[in-house]
Design a protein around this motif. Structure first.
Motif, PDB file in Angstrom:
ATOM      1  N   GLU A  48      -5.225  75.945 -20.111  1.00  0.00           N
ATOM      2  CA  GLU A  48      -3.984  75.115 -21.562  1.00  0.00           C
ATOM      3  C   GLU A  48      -3.953  76.226 -22.726  1.00  0.00           C
ATOM      4  N   PRO A  49      -3.342  76.431 -24.020  1.00  0.00           N
ATOM      5  CA  PRO A  49      -3.254  76.653 -25.094  1.00  0.00           C
ATOM      6  C   PRO A  49      -4.286  76.186 -25.817  1.00  0.00           C
ATOM      7  N   GLU A  93      -2.555  81.879 -27.318  1.00  0.00           N
ATOM      8  CA  GLU A  93      -2.135  81.247 -26.651  1.00  0.00           C
ATOM      9  C   GLU A  93      -0.763  82.153 -26.228  1.00  0.00           C
ATOM     10  N   THR A  94      -0.801  83.235 -25.950  1.00  0.00           N
ATOM     11  CA  THR A  94       0.213  84.159 -26.075  1.00  0.00           C
ATOM     12  C   THR A  94       0.188  84.691 -24.475  1.00  0.00           C
ATOM     13  N   LEU A 130      -7.558  77.769 -24.715  1.00  0.00           N
ATOM     14  CA  LEU A 130      -7.866  78.909 -25.014  1.00  0.00           C
ATOM     15  C   LEU A 130      -7.848  79.349 -26.389  1.00  0.00           C
ATOM     16  N   ARG A 131      -7.169  78.266 -27.247  1.00  0.00           N
ATOM     17  CA  ARG A 131      -7.500  79.017 -28.644  1.00  0.00           C
ATOM     18  C   ARG A 131      -9.001  78.543 -28.864  1.00  0.00           C
ATOM     19  N   CYS A 141     -11.045  81.194 -27.238  1.00  0.00           N
ATOM     20  CA  CYS A 141     -10.513  82.502 -28.666  1.00  0.00           C
ATOM     21  C   CYS A 141     -11.661  82.372 -29.857  1.00  0.00           C
TER      22      CYS A 141
END
Length: 163
Positions: free
Chosen positions: A125-126, A97-98, A129-130, A133
């Motif tokens: 958006e987060p 997220e960052t 992305l998560r 990941c």
């Protein structure tokens, strides 16, 4: 001029020439280009090949580059150092997220694709992305992630330091 003011020397030639303990070849910035890595001639017998990092991102096949360099290092033919692109990739794994968008904008999208992880919107958006990941970590595998995390920042032989 700036060099001499900072270090009190008149020119860079004041340093002794590099003198490693044994023959060495230094290779920089493969950036996911397995074809260029494969085009390198084999090192001479007894010569160690040092990859200065930035082995991932931008090129189409970071996965193959990582696999080849892990095998190369396991065979005792060289060392692979940590570059800023590997650090960005690990930052993504530690905090998508960052750190995700920064890595993706700097070539991470190509690395994800080489591991079969598609990211439709590079400004994701987060939650997206998560998810990316998690998929990337699974495709990368724990052993490869551990190998990447263990990359040293520098290598030294004689009076030669590579970083």
């Amino acid at each position: 001029m700036v060099f001499s003011k900072l270090f009190g020397r008149s020119k860079a030639a004041d340093f002794p020439p590099p003198h490693p303990d044994s023959p060495v070849e230094i290779v920089g910035d493969v950036h996911g280009c397995a074809d260029l890595l494969d085009a390198l001639p084999a090192p001479e017998p007894g010569c160690l090949r040092i990859f200065v990092g930035d082995i991932v991102d931008r090129g189409p096949d970071s996965r193959a580059v990582i696999d080849r360099l892990r095998d190369f290092e396991a065979a005792g033919l060289g060392r692979c150092l940590m570059g800023n692109h590997e650090a960005m990739m690990l930052d993504f794994l530690d905090g998508p997220e960052t750190s995700g968008l920064h890595w993706i904008r700097n070539g991470g999208l190509e690395t994800l694709l080489s591991y079969g992880v598609a990211l439709e919107d590079p400004r994701a958006e987060p939650p997206v992305l998560r998810t990316a990941c998690e998929a990337f970590r699974a495709a990368l595998g724990a052993e490869t992630e551990a190998w990447l995390r263990a990359r040293p920042l520098l290598w030294r032989s004689g009076n030669l330091v590579v970083t």
